[in-house]
Design a protein around this motif. Sequence first.
Motif, PDB file in Angstrom:
ATOM      1  N   SER A  62       0.853  -1.186   0.000  1.00 30.73           N
ATOM      2  CA  SER A  62       0.000   0.000   0.000  1.00 30.73           C
ATOM      3  C   SER A  62       0.886   1.233   0.000  1.00 30.73           C
ATOM      4  O   SER A  62       2.103   1.142   0.178  1.00 30.73           O
ATOM      5  CB  SER A  62      -0.925   0.009   1.223  1.00 30.73           C
ATOM      6  N   LYS A  73       1.677  -8.132   7.431  1.00 29.70           N
ATOM      7  CA  LYS A  73       0.555  -7.806   8.303  1.00 29.70           C
ATOM      8  C   LYS A  73      -0.436  -6.919   7.549  1.00 29.70           C
ATOM      9  O   LYS A  73      -0.107  -5.802   7.154  1.00 29.70           O
ATOM     10  CB  LYS A  73       1.034  -7.088   9.561  1.00 29.70           C
ATOM     11  N   GLU A  75      -2.983  -5.290   8.639  1.00 31.47           N
ATOM     12  CA  GLU A  75      -3.340  -4.058   9.322  1.00 31.47           C
ATOM     13  C   GLU A  75      -2.290  -2.970   9.128  1.00 31.47           C
ATOM     14  O   GLU A  75      -2.607  -1.775   9.131  1.00 31.47           O
ATOM     15  CB  GLU A  75      -3.588  -4.307  10.813  1.00 31.47           C
ATOM     16  N   VAL A  76      -1.022  -3.349   8.944  1.00 32.44           N
ATOM     17  CA  VAL A  76       0.036  -2.362   8.707  1.00 32.44           C
ATOM     18  C   VAL A  76      -0.163  -1.704   7.342  1.00 32.44           C
ATOM     19  O   VAL A  76      -0.068  -0.479   7.202  1.00 32.44           O
ATOM     20  CB  VAL A  76       1.417  -3.035   8.801  1.00 32.44           C
ATOM     21  N   ALA A  78      -2.992  -1.611   5.656  1.00 28.45           N
ATOM     22  CA  ALA A  78      -4.256  -0.876   5.675  1.00 28.45           C
ATOM     23  C   ALA A  78      -4.094   0.481   6.350  1.00 28.45           C
ATOM     24  O   ALA A  78      -4.658   1.487   5.905  1.00 28.45           O
ATOM     25  CB  ALA A  78      -5.317  -1.703   6.391  1.00 28.45           C
ATOM     26  N   ARG A  79      -3.326   0.525   7.411  1.00 32.52           N
ATOM     27  CA  ARG A  79      -3.112   1.787   8.130  1.00 32.52           C
ATOM     28  C   ARG A  79      -2.383   2.796   7.245  1.00 32.52           C
ATOM     29  O   ARG A  79      -2.697   3.986   7.249  1.00 32.52           O
ATOM     30  CB  ARG A  79      -2.307   1.517   9.397  1.00 32.52           C
ATOM     31  N   ALA A  80      -1.422   2.322   6.461  1.00 30.32           N
ATOM     32  CA  ALA A  80      -0.657   3.219   5.605  1.00 30.32           C
ATOM     33  C   ALA A  80      -1.484   3.753   4.443  1.00 30.32           C
ATOM     34  O   ALA A  80      -1.176   4.815   3.885  1.00 30.32           O
ATOM     35  CB  ALA A  80       0.570   2.492   5.064  1.00 30.32           C
ATOM     36  N   GLY A  82      -4.398   4.959   4.546  1.00 27.31           N
ATOM     37  CA  GLY A  82      -5.273   6.053   4.940  1.00 27.31           C
ATOM     38  C   GLY A  82      -6.607   5.559   5.465  1.00 27.31           C
ATOM     39  O   GLY A  82      -6.760   4.382   5.801  1.00 27.31           O
ATOM     40  N   PRO A  83      -7.606   6.453   5.555  1.00 26.83           N
ATOM     41  CA  PRO A  83      -8.922   6.062   6.083  1.00 26.83           C
ATOM     42  C   PRO A  83      -9.481   4.849   5.355  1.00 26.83           C
ATOM     43  O   PRO A  83      -9.453   4.779   4.125  1.00 26.83           O
ATOM     44  CB  PRO A  83      -9.776   7.312   5.825  1.00 26.83           C
ATOM     45  N   ALA A  84      -9.954   3.879   6.117  1.00 29.00           N
ATOM     46  CA  ALA A  84     -10.413   2.619   5.534  1.00 29.00           C
ATOM     47  C   ALA A  84     -11.693   2.814   4.724  1.00 29.00           C
ATOM     48  O   ALA A  84     -12.707   3.278   5.249  1.00 29.00           O
ATOM     49  CB  ALA A  84     -10.648   1.587   6.629  1.00 29.00           C
ATOM     50  N   VAL A 245      -8.281  -8.896  11.894  1.00 27.15           N
ATOM     51  CA  VAL A 245      -7.414  -7.936  11.217  1.00 27.15           C
ATOM     52  C   VAL A 245      -6.880  -8.442   9.882  1.00 27.15           C
ATOM     53  O   VAL A 245      -6.013  -7.815   9.287  1.00 27.15           O
ATOM     54  CB  VAL A 245      -6.222  -7.534  12.118  1.00 27.15           C
TER      55      VAL A 245
END
Length: 354
Positions: A62, A73, A75-76, A78-80, A82-84, A245
């Motif tokens: 991402s 991971k 979740e790592v 996904a966090r990068a 931005g807003p889901a 996650v």
Amino acid sequence: MREVWVGEDEDPFADVISAESRASLTRSFDAFEGMRVQMSKDRGPQVDVLRTMAGTCPLYISHGHGTLVASWKFEVAARAAGPAKPNIEACRIYLDHGKSQTREQILQNVYMLWPGEQATFDEHGLRFSAMPDPDIVLSSAFTDGARATDEFVRLIGAAMSRNLSRSLSPLLEISGGMDSSCVAIAAAEIRGSLTSYGVIQPGAIGVQQRQRRRELVDLFGLNDHDGISWDPLPTLSLDFAECRVTPYDDLYRMPCINTIERHGLQNSDIVITGIGGDELTKEHTFHREEWEVSGFSSSSSILAAVSRADMFMRRGIWPVNPLLDISVINFCRALPKQMREGRLLNILTMARAG
């Protein structure tokens, strides 16, 4: 040009002078899992992430705010990103067909980089190069005096020997089924005094499991541990944070992890599984659905490996799946059809091992 190699062994192409050649050779390399990251400023900042053709762990990609993230991971990544926000088409495929070997994931701007592929990130954004359609080995005939079971065990052993010989605390995952049994046979030829574990099903199936596992334990002198497959029930998995996650999850994640932790096996550094064995005796396992990316092994095999990888990796345990090795897959595809029917190859392998 700056370059980073991450792999199960040393960079096999460290002495190749050309960066382009190293990149091409990496993507076609099938001996063990690895990833090459090339960073260049020749024509503006550019990052290339390349995976070897061998590989069974997830690698999510991402980007956000000019930063590229590659991680196993979800979740790592996904966090990068931005807003889901849900990727509607990816979600539709997931709901209609379950887990698939897709590039786009269920959240926007989160992708999977599959084995043999390349991701390029520059001022124009992120783009992918899929793995070329692989050459497929076709069924053939035996030569006189051939013993397929001997070569089957040898190839499985070769596929795990690098990891098994270097491991300080290896762990065998043994269900008592044909696939994990054949893997155990090959592992025992490489190294003695192995530790094993398995989760037991309820009812008559569980009785058979215990009997088959006991044969293997006695035959190879395994230090064995077991747990129950309904602790907890699969329907209760969402009560556990780590099951919430990742879109790639395994039905028996928590029973496996509970068994490992209950018996103090979480200090193992590798776990050797029988993932991918079912597909070795099927026909046309190289086919893909129209929405899936190309790949060497069967889609169901690589998805099973990806779904189970992070439950071990979150505990510092590296998953080893020798039945997904390209040499093992090629060998089984080359067998006469009659040798694959009814799992004859597995049955003969187990019988000849005692």
